[in-house]
Write a protein that holds these residues in place. Structure first.
Motif, short mmCIF file in Angstrom:
data_model
loop_
_atom_site.label_atom_id
_atom_site.label_comp_id
_atom_site.label_asym_id
_atom_site.label_seq_id
_atom_site.Cartn_x
_atom_site.Cartn_y
_atom_site.Cartn_z
N GLY A 356 -9.36 34.66 -22.20
CA GLY A 356 -8.21 34.38 -21.36
C GLY A 356 -8.29 33.09 -20.58
O GLY A 356 -7.42 32.82 -19.75
N THR A 357 -9.32 32.25 -20.82
CA THR A 357 -9.45 30.99 -20.09
C THR A 357 -9.21 29.81 -21.02
O THR A 357 -9.21 29.94 -22.24
CB THR A 357 -10.84 30.86 -19.46
N MET A 358 -9.04 28.65 -20.39
CA MET A 358 -8.83 27.41 -21.15
C MET A 358 -10.02 26.50 -20.97
O MET A 358 -10.45 26.23 -19.85
CB MET A 358 -7.55 26.72 -20.66
N THR A 359 -10.57 26.03 -22.10
CA THR A 359 -11.69 25.09 -22.09
C THR A 359 -11.26 23.81 -22.78
O THR A 359 -10.70 23.84 -23.88
CB THR A 359 -12.90 25.68 -22.83
N ALA A 360 -11.50 22.67 -22.12
CA ALA A 360 -11.20 21.36 -22.71
C ALA A 360 -12.50 20.74 -23.19
O ALA A 360 -13.50 20.72 -22.46
CB ALA A 360 -10.52 20.46 -21.69
N LEU A 361 -12.48 20.23 -24.40
CA LEU A 361 -13.65 19.58 -24.99
C LEU A 361 -13.33 18.10 -25.13
O LEU A 361 -12.38 17.72 -25.83
CB LEU A 361 -13.94 20.19 -26.36
N VAL A 362 -14.09 17.26 -24.41
CA VAL A 362 -13.81 15.82 -24.42
C VAL A 362 -15.10 15.08 -24.77
O VAL A 362 -16.20 15.62 -24.72
CB VAL A 362 -13.27 15.33 -23.06
N GLY A 363 -14.92 13.81 -25.12
CA GLY A 363 -16.07 12.98 -25.48
C GLY A 363 -15.64 11.90 -26.45
O GLY A 363 -14.52 11.91 -26.97
N PRO A 364 -16.52 10.95 -26.71
CA PRO A 364 -16.17 9.85 -27.62
C PRO A 364 -15.97 10.34 -29.05
O PRO A 364 -16.42 11.42 -29.43
CB PRO A 364 -17.39 8.92 -27.53
N SER A 365 -15.28 9.52 -29.85
CA SER A 365 -15.06 9.86 -31.26
C SER A 365 -16.40 10.00 -31.97
O SER A 365 -17.32 9.22 -31.75
CB SER A 365 -14.22 8.78 -31.94
N GLY A 366 -16.47 11.01 -32.85
CA GLY A 366 -17.70 11.22 -33.61
C GLY A 366 -18.76 12.00 -32.88
O GLY A 366 -19.88 12.13 -33.38
N SER A 367 -18.42 12.55 -31.70
CA SER A 367 -19.43 13.28 -30.94
C SER A 367 -19.58 14.73 -31.39
O SER A 367 -20.51 15.41 -30.96
CB SER A 367 -19.08 13.24 -29.44
N GLN A 533 -12.51 25.05 -17.54
CA GLN A 533 -13.79 24.36 -17.61
C GLN A 533 -13.66 23.19 -18.60
O GLN A 533 -12.86 23.23 -19.53
CB GLN A 533 -14.92 25.28 -18.04
N ILE A 534 -14.45 22.15 -18.34
CA ILE A 534 -14.44 20.96 -19.19
C ILE A 534 -15.86 20.75 -19.70
O ILE A 534 -16.83 20.78 -18.91
CB ILE A 534 -13.96 19.72 -18.41
N LEU A 535 -15.99 20.56 -21.01
CA LEU A 535 -17.28 20.27 -21.64
C LEU A 535 -17.24 18.85 -22.15
O LEU A 535 -16.36 18.48 -22.94
CB LEU A 535 -17.55 21.24 -22.79
N VAL A 543 -23.35 17.22 -22.46
CA VAL A 543 -24.09 16.53 -21.39
C VAL A 543 -23.55 16.86 -20.01
O VAL A 543 -24.25 16.64 -19.00
CB VAL A 543 -24.07 15.01 -21.62
N GLU A 544 -22.30 17.36 -19.95
CA GLU A 544 -21.74 17.76 -18.64
C GLU A 544 -20.84 18.96 -18.84
O GLU A 544 -20.20 19.11 -19.88
CB GLU A 544 -20.95 16.61 -18.00
N ASN A 545 -20.75 19.79 -17.79
CA ASN A 545 -19.99 21.04 -17.88
C ASN A 545 -19.51 21.41 -16.48
O ASN A 545 -20.31 21.45 -15.53
CB ASN A 545 -20.87 22.15 -18.46
N ARG A 550 -15.04 19.01 -9.89
CA ARG A 550 -16.49 18.90 -9.71
C ARG A 550 -17.06 17.76 -10.55
O ARG A 550 -17.94 17.02 -10.09
CB ARG A 550 -17.16 20.21 -10.09
N LEU A 551 -16.58 17.59 -11.75
CA LEU A 551 -17.11 16.55 -12.63
C LEU A 551 -16.72 15.15 -12.14
O LEU A 551 -17.51 14.21 -12.23
CB LEU A 551 -16.63 16.76 -14.07
#
Length: 579
Positions: A356-367, A533-535, A543-545, A550-551
């Motif tokens: 029931g939560t939303m997680t965003a996954l971010v980072g450079p291309s090819g990660s 949450q953001i990964l 590398v960050e969560n 907070r981030l």
């Protein structure tokens, strides 16, 4: 080849094919017996009492009738089997393709699969209908003839037998000579097929950049040249083998002729029997010579069988030994390592997507962001570690059960050729018309339908080519809404849309994701900031969560990413004054 054909066509066609082969073998033996009966018939006709020929003629008539019956039955079975093979082979190919891991589908597979499902299937269909009879006859009839030749004169029979190893050796040599060239030619044809499809699909891009001529795509030109060269090389390589095989067949008959002439001149073989056995020797070499004529066709059919057999032998994801049902819809990665073809992509990834939560996954291309999204529905199996859904390893969940819990909206949407309704209904084929319309309304597809000439019955074209990118995306989201899965994976769903379509798609996504476990791969600031949450992923590692606030306060990699994106949103194109 016959055994491989039975393996490829599947158990449902094995019995009629075996019946056909049995009939062909019986027919080839009867044909050999009929040929052998020519010896006593000619001996009687050329002897002192021609009336002795009648029992042998009646025997030949009986054998011929039996041969015709066996031939008719085997041919009828062969044509029936050939007609049924197309549907069976396409089903077997489709079933295998649909169960292969996604990593198998490299770009070059497009041309290969196209040729496999069309030309290769047609080549295989021709085997029972046209090729099995001469193939069986070329082996069984000569063996029968030589075996019966021992009844009349063992010396000529031995001479014929001694030529067999030479014939077999030359045939295998000629086959090996051309096989490699044929494989190169087949690969070149597949590559060209893929390039032609690509050339057609990329016409808008080629024309925009002034490359609309027939020779504007160098890769297509190169593929065509390679195909031409491969075909020429195959022809040049095959000619010496064909000539050598034809010569050795003639040499075999010459050996029998010379041996028989020597025995006749020596007085140990009468002329009438010699003439009769020479006729039999012709029937010994003739079916073998026919193999040379069919050599190219046989190699093509064998190559098609090899390609289909190779596809059917491709390993699928192993099924669950003890299937379990997930308890809930949370997603968990624990110490996951994964790579493509030995090249590592993810390293020791651990994460949890709470239900029931939303997680965003971010980072450079090819990660590795998209890879994480595709490991959840088990497009591949991890190299080490575990991916769980509802507390259960995805490898222990039945594929149908796992996929029923997951909806995926990719950046690049593919629509099937058909109507808009057909494409939405893919999400749940048993849905009612009212449920389909409601999903379309929530995804704002109704706006598209109202401005199209045929409304809901509008054809979308191959791959959805008759709709814009934003329209295809909304149809894809309607499909996912209709599926109503508790886990939703969004991979850059709005990355390449214009502002109007982006807003429409965002509204549709809101309807899709409410109350669901949501993983979003996105660069849009508004989407990322709203996540529970953001990964941050870099070089296959998290590398960050944390939350957005907070981030950003931590001043690390995500904070830099956020600052960069914020500056980019303020970019504008300005006219440059060149005076």
């Amino acid at each position: 080849m016959i055994r491989q054909l039975i393996d490829v066509v599947g158990p449902e066609h094995a019995r009629p094919l075996r019946r056909m082969v049995t009939g062909l073998v019986v027919g080839a033996v009867l044909q050999g017996i009929a040929f052998a009966l020519l010896v006593p018939i000619l001996q009687a006709l050329l002897g002192s009492d021609p009336d002795e020929v009648w029992p042998w003629l009646w025997a030949m008539l009986g054998v011929s009738v039996l041969y015709c019956l066996a031939y008719y039955d085997s041919m009828r079975t062969g044509f029936d089997a050939g007609a049924a093979l197309s549907r069976s082979l396409h089903h077997r190919i489709g079933d295998r393709v649909s169960s292969l891991p996604l990593g198998w589908f490299a770009p070059e597979r497009v041309g290969q699969l196209g040729q496999l499902a069309t030309k290769s299937v047609m080549d295989i269909m021709g085997v029972p209908a046209h090729l099995l009879r001469p193939l069986v006859t070329s082996y069984v009839t000569p063996v029968t003839v030589v075996a019966l030749m021992y009844l009349f004169d063992w010396r000529l029979a031995l001479a014929a037998t001694l030529t067999v190893p030479v014939i077999v050796a030359v045939y295998r040599w000629s086959t090996r000579l051309t096989r490699a060239a044929d494989e190169v030619r087949t690969a070149a044809h597949a590559e060209t097929g893929g390039r032609v499809v690509e050339f057609a699909q990329l016409q808008p891009v080629l024309r925009v950049f002034g490359r609309s001529g027939a020779h504007s795509d160098t890769r297509l030109d190169d593929a065509l040249r390679t195909q031409t060269e491969a075909s020429r090389r195959s022809l040049v390589t095959g000619v010496p083998g064909l000539i050598s095989f034809a010569l050795v067949i003639q040499a075999a008959f010459t050996v029998i002729l010379v041996t028989g002439t020597y025995l006749a001149l020596d007085g140990s073989l009468d002329v009438a029997k010699l003439l009769a056995i020479l006729v039999l020797a012709v029937r010994f070499t003739e079916p073998i010579a026919e193999t040379a004529v069919l050599g190219s066709t046989l190699r093509t059919a064998r190559s098609a069988l090899d390609r289909v057999a190779d596809l059917l032998a491709q390993p699928v994801l192993p099924p669950a030994d003890d299937p379990r049902v997930p308890d809930g819809n949370d997603v968990e990665f624990r110490e996951v390592d994964f790579g493509y073809d030995g090249k590592p992509v993810l390293h020791d990834v651990s994460l949890t997507l709470a239900e029931g939560t939303m997680t965003a996954l971010v980072g450079p291309s090819g990660s590795g962001k998209t890879t994480i999204g595709k490991l959840i529905p088990r497009f591949w199996d991890v190299d080490s570690g575990v991916v769980r859904v509802g507390g259960v390893d995805v490898r222990d969940i039945e594929p149908e059960e796992l996929m029923s819990r997951i909806s995926v909206v990719f950046q690049d949407v593919y629509l099937f050729e058909g109507t808009i309704v057909d494409n939405i209904r893919v999400g749940r084929p048993t849905a009612s018309d009212a449920e389909v319309r409601e999903a379309a309304r929530l995804a704002r597809v109704e706006e598209i339908v109202h401005r199209l000439p045929d409304g809901w019955d509008t054809k979308v074209g191959e791959g959805g080519a008759l709709l814009s990118g934003g329209e295809r995306q909304r149809v894809s989201i309607a499909r996912a809404i209709l599926k109503d899965a508790p886990i939703v994976l969004l991979d850059e769903a709005t990355a390449s849309l214009d502002p109007e379509n982006e807003q429409a798609v965002q509204d549709a996504l809101s309807a899709l994701t409410a109350g669901r476990t949501l993983l979003v791969i996105a660069h849009r600031l508004q989407t990322v900031a709203a996540a529970d949450q953001i990964l941050f992923l870099d070089e296959g590692r998290i590398v960050e969560n944390g939350t957005h606030a907070r981030l950003v306060a931590a001043g690390g990699r995500y904070a830099s990413f956020w600052a960069e994106r914020s500056r980019a949103e303020g970019w504008r194109l300005a006219r440059q004054n060149t005076r």
